[in-house]
Design an enzyme around this catalytic site. Structure first.
Site: not given
Ligand SMILES: NC(=O)c1ccc[n+]([C@@H]2O[C@H](COP(=O)([O-])OP(=O)(O)OC[C@H]3O[C@@H](n4cnc5c(N)ncnc54)[C@H](OP(=O)(O)O)[C@@H]3O)[C@@H](O)[C@H]2O)c1
Ligand SMILES: Cc1cc2nc3c(=O)[nH]c(=O)nc-3n(C[C@H](O)[C@H](O)[C@H](O)COP(=O)(O)OP(=O)(O)OC[C@H]3O[C@@H](n4cnc5c(N)ncnc54)[C@H](O)[C@@H]3O)c2cc1C
Lengths: 440, 252
Positions: B67, B158, B162
């Site tokens: 957790d 955002y 970042k």
């Molecule tokens: N998708 C894009 O376009 C993109 C682009 C550049 C960078 N990124 C970065 O890449 C990373 C992964 O993103 P993704 O695309 O794989 O998105 P994702 O599938 O939505 O994953 C984000 C994760 O963050 C978790 N999270 C959010 N708030 C949290 C908290 N307070 N405590 C613990 N976990 C938390 C979520 O868990 P829950 O299931 O509990 O919500 C989810 O597992 C992120 O840092 C994102 O900013 C994404």
């Protein structure tokens, strides 16, 4: 002093406290100060390619300063401190008409490192590994006790081939080989394909003390595995041009080539080099005299050559397989997977030393240098599977990537070795990144 | 340990349910060395489903869940310290939230985005770095974003979070030099994941597996910064230097 430690292949680097030792007492003190959560590992000249001489978060004992002039007795036995290099031992012995019984492909390994890996040389088919040439080995075990293990002592099986995990070697008594000159009489012959390379090596093993083949694994089609076989013997005193033993000159220390920011050793340049090297070798067998340095340690003329692979480093894949057919399939498999082998060496092993973790066993050993690249993983895993199914194995002194279960299955003596290690190191003081990775 | 070809044996994911993290774990599982995977995240069906998928890919690995709420820095040491009783080779920081708009009108909600994306990352990385430094080896992979490289009006909350994360991770990587720990900063562009579900993909959009492939390839060797797709490196280096009046008029 704390610092980054890496293997000769310069792939992973991990941090450890580095403690130089100059005496047996220093070693004892360091071992007593260590414990399971403050592990310790001996290190020599760092020529193991992978993570055998690394101990992340622990202490790496720099055994190199524990050195001195070897003491030679009338029977040709050298009493030598573990930090002394094989090259220094050779330089000290040769003027007395004596030679190191086994030498790896570089003079820059310590006696301690050579014993820990139970090293083999070009004479393995005849003389076995270094374990066969020892009168005794003195180690500091995991309790800090100094033990002199005479030849035949079962505990030697924990140390020889034990990659530093059975204790810190502090000295050894090594039986040297009498020679009549400081020169090598060498027969060089170029081969057209793998079959011919294998046939020439097998035939030459019967006639020569030292044999090895350089292999071209970048050449395509039928030419894969063409090579240059060099077979040699110590020249007799009466060989015209042979250098008298006392006239042996230690090779000069050369400046190191600088490490490159980008890897230069890749398929293209390596193919060009291999092709040129093969064409330069004589088409017909030729005979000539060579210095011991040129014959045994050709790569030493380029100190720091490992830096040419750039910051990602390289791996050396060295395995042994028992039979001809497995070697053919291994080479064909690497070729089919498009593995770019920049440098490859082939040799036949004779009987092994019987020590549980010692690498050599009868058959073919292939050593292949490869620029490190995550994409190599599946191809090398397939090669491992072939080697394992054939009853072969990987050399721990070179390994940096074999799968733990594969390694364990291919060293059937592992359990026996673990029992010896438990006797030598009951507190679990010694460990290495290799041991952690492979769960030795 | 991480082998010479970059395949890790034990991985801790912060934000264990992330699509990008899962795609990466799938590739690492394919390398056949995984022995321990710890998914740290908020409890719930998403984390459970992620754990089940990892078990399917790496049947021999021990898959644990922990957790962990990124938005509660005061709990991070207690949540993460016990993980380091066992081996951890790679820490993948993958949590993050994408606010619904350039910024949020509610000040508390706006600050909460920063608390998760930046403050939470600072505290979690601080815990993790201490343990890895002591271990003398390891990799930290931080999922940053091109959004932080030049913050733009369309997603500046955002982007700012970042930018903070990217800056901290860069400094941490420098601080860890010589420790045996390398920090890899990954700056993806638009990734088609659950985070961007329902949004119109930006030019040069990639899939989570494209990010995963780069992470896996860059895990061995020195850390540093990597863009996904690679062409974004050049694009961003131009955008960073575009004068504001011009930048304003770009359709970004
Ligand atoms: N998708 C894009 O376009 C993109 C682009 C550049 C960078 N990124 C970065 O890449 C990373 C992964 O993103 P993704 O695309 O794989 O998105 P994702 O599938 O939505 O994953 C984000 C994760 O963050 C978790 N999270 C959010 N708030 C949290 C908290 N307070 N405590 C613990 N976990 C938390 C979520 O868990 P829950 O299931 O509990 O919500 C989810 O597992 C992120 O840092 C994102 O900013 C994404
Ligand atoms: C160019 C080149 C060619 C080579 N050719 C061959 C070859 O032909 N045949 C062959 O067998 N090997 C060969 N090797 C491998 C080399 O011989 C072994 O890796 C050897 O162990 C290196 O010795 P080192 O002193 O550098 O030890 P390190 O690399 O520092 O350590 C290697 C291992 O030995 C242990 N060790 C070192 N010193 C001690 C000690 N005093 N007590 C206990 N354990 C110790 C370490 O813990 C580690 O596990 C070659 C290596 C290179 C770079």
């Amino acid at each position: 002093m704390s610092g980054l430690v890496t293997g000769w292949g310069r792939t992973t680097a991990t941090r450890a406290d580095r403690v130089p030792v100059r005496s047996v007492d220093d070693v004892v003190a360091a071992v007593r100060a260590a414990g399971p959560d403050r592990p310790l590992l001996a290190r020599g000249l760092g020529r193991a390619y992978g993570d055998a001489a690394l101990c992340a978060g622990g202490t790496v004992l720099d055994v190199r300063p524990l050195a001195g002039p070897p003491v030679l007795d009338a029977d040709g036995v050298a009493d030598v401190a573990a930090g002394t290099s094989i090259g220094e031992l050779l330089d000290a012995a040769l003027p007395h008409g004596l030679f190191v019984p086994v030498s790896p492909g570089t003079r820059h390994v310590t006696v301690g490192g050579a014993l820990a890996a139970d090293v083999h040389g070009k004479n393995h088919h005849r003389d076995g590994s270094i374990a066969r040439h020892l009168e005794s080995v003195t180690v500091v075990d995991g309790t800090g006790t100094v033990r002199e293990l005479a030849a035949g002592d079962p505990l030697l099986g924990g140390v020889l081939g034990g990659m530093g995990l059975g204790g810190v070697v502090v000295s050894a008594r090594v039986r040297l080989l009498p020679v009549a000159s400081a020169s090598m009489l060498v027969r060089t012959r170029r081969t057209a394909d793998l079959e011919e390379t294998m046939a020439v090596l097998a035939a030459d093993d019967a006639e020569h003390r030292y044999t090895v083949a350089w292999l071209d694994l970048l050449a395509g089609g039928r030419r894969t595995g063409r090579g240059v076989v060099t077979s040699g013997d110590h020249a007799g005193a009466d060989t015209p041009g042979a250098l008298a033993p006392e006239r042996h000159d230690p090779p000069p220390r050369l400046p190191a080539v600088p490490a490159l920011p980008l890897g230069a050793v890749r398929r293209g340049p390596a193919t060009a080099f291999n092709t040129a090297y093969w064409h330069r070798a004589p088409r017909r067998p030729s005979r000539g005299l060579q210095s011991t340095a040129a014959f045994f340690h050709p790569l030493d003329v380029l100190p720091g050559w490992n830096g040419l692979y750039g910051p990602r480093g390289f791996v050396q894949y060295q395995v042994v397989v028992p039979d001809d057919e497995s070697l053919r399939r291994l080479v064909a498999g690497l070729r089919a997977d498009g593995v770019a082998v920049t440098l490859a060496v082939l040799k036949r092993f004779g009987p092994g030393s019987g020590h549980p973790l010692s690498f050599p066993s009868p058959g073919w050993t292939l050593a292949a240098d490869l620029a490190a690249d995550a994409a190599l993983g599946p191809a090398l895993d397939r090669a491992d599977a072939l080697v394992a199914a054939a009853g072969g194995r990987t050399y721990l002194a070179k390994d940096a990537r074999v799968r733990p279960d594969v390694l364990q299955a291919t060293y059937p003596g592992l359990e026996r070795w673990r029992a010896l290690r438990a006797t030598l190191d009951p507190r679990g003081v010694f460990t290495s990144d290799l041991a952690r990775r492979l769960h030795l | 340990m991480i082998d010479a070809l970059g395949a890790p044996q034990s991985v801790l994911v912060l934000g264990g349910g992330s699509d990008i993290a899962l795609a990466t774990l799938r590739r690492w599982a394919g390398a056949g060395r995984l022995e321990r995977v710890v998914l740290a995240g908020r409890p719930g069906p998403r984390r459970d489903a992620a754990a089940d998928r990892v078990r399917g890919w790496a049947p021999d690995a021990a898959v644990e869940v922990v957790d962990f709420d990124a938005a509660r820095p005061d709990t991070h040491a207690a949540a993460l310290d016990p993980v380091f009783a066992g081996p951890v080779d790679v820490v993948l920081l993958a949590f993050g939230v994408l606010p619904d708009g350039p910024t949020l009108p509610d000040p508390v909600a706006a600050a909460a985005v920063v608390t998760t994306n930046f403050t939470g990352a600072v505290s979690a990385l601080t815990v993790v770095a201490g343990h890895l430094r002591a271990a003398g080896h390891g990799r930290v992979v931080v999922l940053s974003s091109v959004a932080g490289e030049r913050v733009r009006r369309s997603n500046y909350l955002y982007g700012a979070s970042k930018a903070g994360l990217d800056g901290f991770a860069t400094g941490l990587g420098e601080d860890l030099r010589g420790s045996g720990v390398e920090v890899l900063i990954v700056r993806p562009g638009f990734v088609r994941s659950s985070m961007t579900d329902g949004l119109e993909p930006a030019p040069l959009a990639v899939d989570p597996d494209d990010v995963a492939r780069v992470v896996v390839r860059r895990t061995p060797g020195p850390g540093g910064v990597v863009w996904v797709p690679g062409t974004l490196r050049a694009v961003m280096s131009v955008l960073r230097h575009v004068p504001t009046p011009v930048f304003r008029r770009l359709p970004l």
